[in-house]
Design a protein around this motif. Sequence first.
Motif, PDB file in Angstrom:
ATOM      1  N   MET A 124      17.541  26.815   0.414  1.00  0.00           N
ATOM      2  CA  MET A 124      18.846  26.685  -0.224  1.00  0.00           C
ATOM      3  C   MET A 124      18.710  26.010  -1.578  1.00  0.00           C
ATOM      4  O   MET A 124      19.266  26.448  -2.579  1.00  0.00           O
ATOM      5  N   VAL A 125      17.942  24.922  -1.589  1.00  0.00           N
ATOM      6  CA  VAL A 125      17.756  24.168  -2.836  1.00  0.00           C
ATOM      7  C   VAL A 125      17.130  25.058  -3.898  1.00  0.00           C
ATOM      8  O   VAL A 125      17.594  25.114  -5.041  1.00  0.00           O
ATOM      9  N   SER A 126      16.095  25.789  -3.507  1.00  0.00           N
ATOM     10  CA  SER A 126      15.381  26.525  -4.553  1.00  0.00           C
ATOM     11  C   SER A 126      16.108  27.794  -4.966  1.00  0.00           C
ATOM     12  O   SER A 126      16.227  28.092  -6.143  1.00  0.00           O
ATOM     13  N   LYS A 127      16.631  28.546  -3.990  1.00  0.00           N
ATOM     14  CA  LYS A 127      17.220  29.833  -4.376  1.00  0.00           C
ATOM     15  C   LYS A 127      18.648  29.706  -4.894  1.00  0.00           C
ATOM     16  O   LYS A 127      19.075  30.471  -5.739  1.00  0.00           O
ATOM     17  N   VAL A 128      19.414  28.785  -4.361  1.00  0.00           N
ATOM     18  CA  VAL A 128      20.801  28.681  -4.780  1.00  0.00           C
ATOM     19  C   VAL A 128      21.002  27.515  -5.742  1.00  0.00           C
ATOM     20  O   VAL A 128      21.563  27.668  -6.816  1.00  0.00           O
ATOM     21  N   GLY A 129      20.508  26.343  -5.339  1.00  0.00           N
ATOM     22  CA  GLY A 129      20.738  25.162  -6.162  1.00  0.00           C
ATOM     23  C   GLY A 129      20.135  25.267  -7.543  1.00  0.00           C
ATOM     24  O   GLY A 129      20.817  25.198  -8.566  1.00  0.00           O
ATOM     25  N   PHE A 130      18.822  25.435  -7.605  1.00  0.00           N
ATOM     26  CA  PHE A 130      18.167  25.505  -8.909  1.00  0.00           C
ATOM     27  C   PHE A 130      18.660  26.691  -9.713  1.00  0.00           C
ATOM     28  O   PHE A 130      18.793  26.629 -10.931  1.00  0.00           O
ATOM     29  N   LYS A 131      18.943  27.787  -9.004  1.00  0.00           N
ATOM     30  CA  LYS A 131      19.389  28.992  -9.708  1.00  0.00           C
ATOM     31  C   LYS A 131      20.723  28.737 -10.389  1.00  0.00           C
ATOM     32  O   LYS A 131      20.949  29.118 -11.524  1.00  0.00           O
ATOM     33  N   MET A 132      21.600  28.043  -9.669  1.00  0.00           N
ATOM     34  CA  MET A 132      22.942  27.810 -10.166  1.00  0.00           C
ATOM     35  C   MET A 132      22.953  26.919 -11.400  1.00  0.00           C
ATOM     36  O   MET A 132      23.750  27.092 -12.306  1.00  0.00           O
ATOM     37  N   PHE A 133      22.101  25.889 -11.390  1.00  0.00           N
ATOM     38  CA  PHE A 133      22.208  24.909 -12.455  1.00  0.00           C
ATOM     39  C   PHE A 133      21.199  25.100 -13.567  1.00  0.00           C
ATOM     40  O   PHE A 133      21.439  24.691 -14.695  1.00  0.00           O
ATOM     41  N   LEU A 134      20.051  25.670 -13.260  1.00  0.00           N
ATOM     42  CA  LEU A 134      19.036  25.815 -14.306  1.00  0.00           C
ATOM     43  C   LEU A 134      18.590  27.251 -14.500  1.00  0.00           C
ATOM     44  O   LEU A 134      17.777  27.531 -15.366  1.00  0.00           O
ATOM     45  N   ASN A 135      19.115  28.156 -13.694  1.00  0.00           N
ATOM     46  CA  ASN A 135      18.708  29.562 -13.750  1.00  0.00           C
ATOM     47  C   ASN A 135      17.212  29.753 -13.562  1.00  0.00           C
ATOM     48  O   ASN A 135      16.585  30.589 -14.209  1.00  0.00           O
ATOM     49  N   ILE A 136      16.621  28.944 -12.693  1.00  0.00           N
ATOM     50  CA  ILE A 136      15.225  29.196 -12.322  1.00  0.00           C
ATOM     51  C   ILE A 136      15.139  29.177 -10.804  1.00  0.00           C
ATOM     52  O   ILE A 136      15.973  28.571 -10.145  1.00  0.00           O
ATOM     53  N   THR A 137      14.149  29.871 -10.256  1.00  0.00           N
ATOM     54  CA  THR A 137      13.964  29.797  -8.801  1.00  0.00           C
ATOM     55  C   THR A 137      12.546  29.355  -8.523  1.00  0.00           C
ATOM     56  O   THR A 137      11.624  30.172  -8.511  1.00  0.00           O
ATOM     57  N   PRO A 138      12.360  28.042  -8.315  1.00  0.00           N
ATOM     58  CA  PRO A 138      11.015  27.574  -7.982  1.00  0.00           C
ATOM     59  C   PRO A 138      10.605  28.109  -6.619  1.00  0.00           C
ATOM     60  O   PRO A 138      11.439  28.344  -5.757  1.00  0.00           O
ATOM     61  N   ALA A 139       9.309  28.301  -6.438  1.00  0.00           N
ATOM     62  CA  ALA A 139       8.821  28.816  -5.167  1.00  0.00           C
ATOM     63  C   ALA A 139       8.658  27.665  -4.189  1.00  0.00           C
ATOM     64  O   ALA A 139       8.209  26.584  -4.562  1.00  0.00           O
ATOM     65  N   VAL A 140       9.016  27.923  -2.920  1.00  0.00           N
ATOM     66  CA  VAL A 140       8.826  26.898  -1.882  1.00  0.00           C
ATOM     67  C   VAL A 140       7.458  27.128  -1.275  1.00  0.00           C
ATOM     68  O   VAL A 140       7.157  28.214  -0.761  1.00  0.00           O
ATOM     69  N   THR A 141       6.599  26.127  -1.328  1.00  0.00           N
ATOM     70  CA  THR A 141       5.241  26.305  -0.797  1.00  0.00           C
ATOM     71  C   THR A 141       4.851  25.093   0.026  1.00  0.00           C
ATOM     72  O   THR A 141       5.558  24.092   0.056  1.00  0.00           O
ATOM     73  N   ASN A 142       3.684  25.179   0.633  1.00  0.00           N
ATOM     74  CA  ASN A 142       3.094  24.019   1.311  1.00  0.00           C
ATOM     75  C   ASN A 142       4.043  23.346   2.276  1.00  0.00           C
ATOM     76  O   ASN A 142       4.159  22.119   2.288  1.00  0.00           O
ATOM     77  N   ILE A 143       4.746  24.123   3.086  1.00  0.00           N
ATOM     78  CA  ILE A 143       5.613  23.490   4.074  1.00  0.00           C
ATOM     79  C   ILE A 143       4.709  22.862   5.122  1.00  0.00           C
ATOM     80  O   ILE A 143       3.809  23.509   5.654  1.00  0.00           O
ATOM     81  N   SER A 144       4.955  21.609   5.423  1.00  0.00           N
ATOM     82  CA  SER A 144       4.064  20.913   6.349  1.00  0.00           C
ATOM     83  C   SER A 144       4.282  21.418   7.763  1.00  0.00           C
ATOM     84  O   SER A 144       5.273  22.066   8.068  1.00  0.00           O
ATOM     85  N   ALA A 145       3.352  21.100   8.630  1.00  0.00           N
ATOM     86  CA  ALA A 145       3.383  21.620  10.003  1.00  0.00           C
ATOM     87  C   ALA A 145       4.654  21.206  10.729  1.00  0.00           C
ATOM     88  O   ALA A 145       5.261  21.986  11.450  1.00  0.00           O
ATOM     89  N   ASP A 146       5.068  19.946  10.509  1.00  0.00           N
ATOM     90  CA  ASP A 146       6.260  19.510  11.237  1.00  0.00           C
ATOM     91  C   ASP A 146       7.541  19.876  10.504  1.00  0.00           C
ATOM     92  O   ASP A 146       8.629  19.493  10.926  1.00  0.00           O
ATOM     93  N   GLY A 147       7.404  20.586   9.402  1.00  0.00           N
ATOM     94  CA  GLY A 147       8.597  21.046   8.703  1.00  0.00           C
ATOM     95  C   GLY A 147       9.373  19.962   8.005  1.00  0.00           C
ATOM     96  O   GLY A 147      10.537  20.133   7.696  1.00  0.00           O
ATOM     97  N   ARG A 148       8.734  18.845   7.744  1.00  0.00           N
ATOM     98  CA  ARG A 148       9.476  17.757   7.116  1.00  0.00           C
ATOM     99  C   ARG A 148       9.094  17.541   5.652  1.00  0.00           C
ATOM    100  O   ARG A 148       9.570  16.625   5.015  1.00  0.00           O
ATOM    101  N   GLU A 149       8.212  18.409   5.156  1.00  0.00           N
ATOM    102  CA  GLU A 149       7.827  18.279   3.750  1.00  0.00           C
ATOM    103  C   GLU A 149       7.705  19.660   3.156  1.00  0.00           C
ATOM    104  O   GLU A 149       7.321  20.600   3.851  1.00  0.00           O
ATOM    105  N   PHE A 150       7.997  19.788   1.862  1.00  0.00           N
ATOM    106  CA  PHE A 150       7.712  21.048   1.200  1.00  0.00           C
ATOM    107  C   PHE A 150       7.471  20.781  -0.281  1.00  0.00           C
ATOM    108  O   PHE A 150       7.786  19.703  -0.781  1.00  0.00           O
ATOM    109  N   SER A 151       6.918  21.780  -0.930  1.00  0.00           N
ATOM    110  CA  SER A 151       6.668  21.674  -2.366  1.00  0.00           C
ATOM    111  C   SER A 151       7.483  22.719  -3.100  1.00  0.00           C
ATOM    112  O   SER A 151       7.674  23.828  -2.609  1.00  0.00           O
ATOM    113  N   LEU A 152       7.954  22.331  -4.286  1.00  0.00           N
ATOM    114  CA  LEU A 152       8.620  23.300  -5.158  1.00  0.00           C
ATOM    115  C   LEU A 152       7.708  23.514  -6.353  1.00  0.00           C
ATOM    116  O   LEU A 152       7.350  22.557  -7.031  1.00  0.00           O
TER     117      LEU A 152
END
Lengths: 172, 188
Positions: free
Chosen positions: B83-111
């Motif tokens: 949501m943050v990357s596809k909608v949030g960033f898109k709405m305010f900065l017109n960029i869509t950072p890629a979501v990567t490196n999601i941790s095993a427990d799903g509590r961390e990610f990288s943009l």
Amino acid sequence: MNATHSSSSSGGSGIGSGPLGQGNSPTCYFVIIGTKDNPIYEAEFVSVNTARSSSGGATIPEAKKEEFRHLNQFIAHSALDMVEDLQWSTNQMYLKAIDKFNERFISAYLTAGNIKLLLLHDAKSDDAIRNFFNDCYELYIKTLLNPFYEPNSIISSSAFDTKVRASAKRYL
Amino acid sequence: MTKQYKTLGDDIWKNKVEKINAELFTLTYGSIVAQLVKDYEDFTEVNKQLEKMGYNIGTRLIEDFLARSGVGRCQDFRETAEMVSKVGFKMFLNITPAVTNISADGREFSLVLDENPLAECVELPDQALVDELWYSNILCGVLRGSLEMVQMQVDAFFVTDTLRGDDMTEIRVKLIRYLEEEVPAGED
């Protein structure tokens, strides 16, 4: 980088003709001058594209070249008066060749912010110099867009230097 | 699921958002950072101030985001990331950072941002490279502030930045905990 003429020296950038009018090493001296007549960027290029015939040359010894180096600054400085006269006569930014010293020409480009780009060179086509100036002007504008750059201060970025030299290699 | 967010983001950007000149935006942000650098002269302090400014922006921005997008609750942290990357960033900065490196427990990610409108034509001074200035640190603050308003306490920080000579610009977001609704003191 060495020019293909036999008359140019093999070490470093050859300095062009001094007051003695000797030696034909094709060097260009490029300087950007700020609004207070302060140089904010200087560079020297050895050009490879001049169509000059070499005349079995005397190479100038290194020591003498060092003397001629500061001459470039004086020549450029004295050309500033010409720029200031000519700027009111035309609405072009590129002022072409405005002055001559011995065998060398000085071309100028005046920007809207009263920054002067000066090039000391031997006979060269107007178009090539115009393209070079346009390129440098765009690089200068990008430098201005950098929030950490203080306008009218010395440009110390090595990226800028590399790009100017690449442009010189391409056009001069 | 991701496609639906992407179309939502594109749609909002096209229709519901007022635009301003990108150069004006970049130059304004640039002069904020340059002024902070001049005032504080300590790059760690500048980083902290940028983060604080971002936090204040984020707490208000989330309302704008929810009002315009009208999306409901996210099921888990992964969805939040999308949501943050596809909608949030898109709405305010017109960029869509890629979501990567999601941790095993799903509590961390990288943009991973492939372009950063805040940092067009910027070159960091040498001292800033030595002293670890994160130029776009305001984004970390915005993430922290906005997610805190939706009951998530996160830690957001820069890992790499192209301005510092790295290959890419990467922000790491770590979920610390979900915040429980707290009864204001004095009401029990």
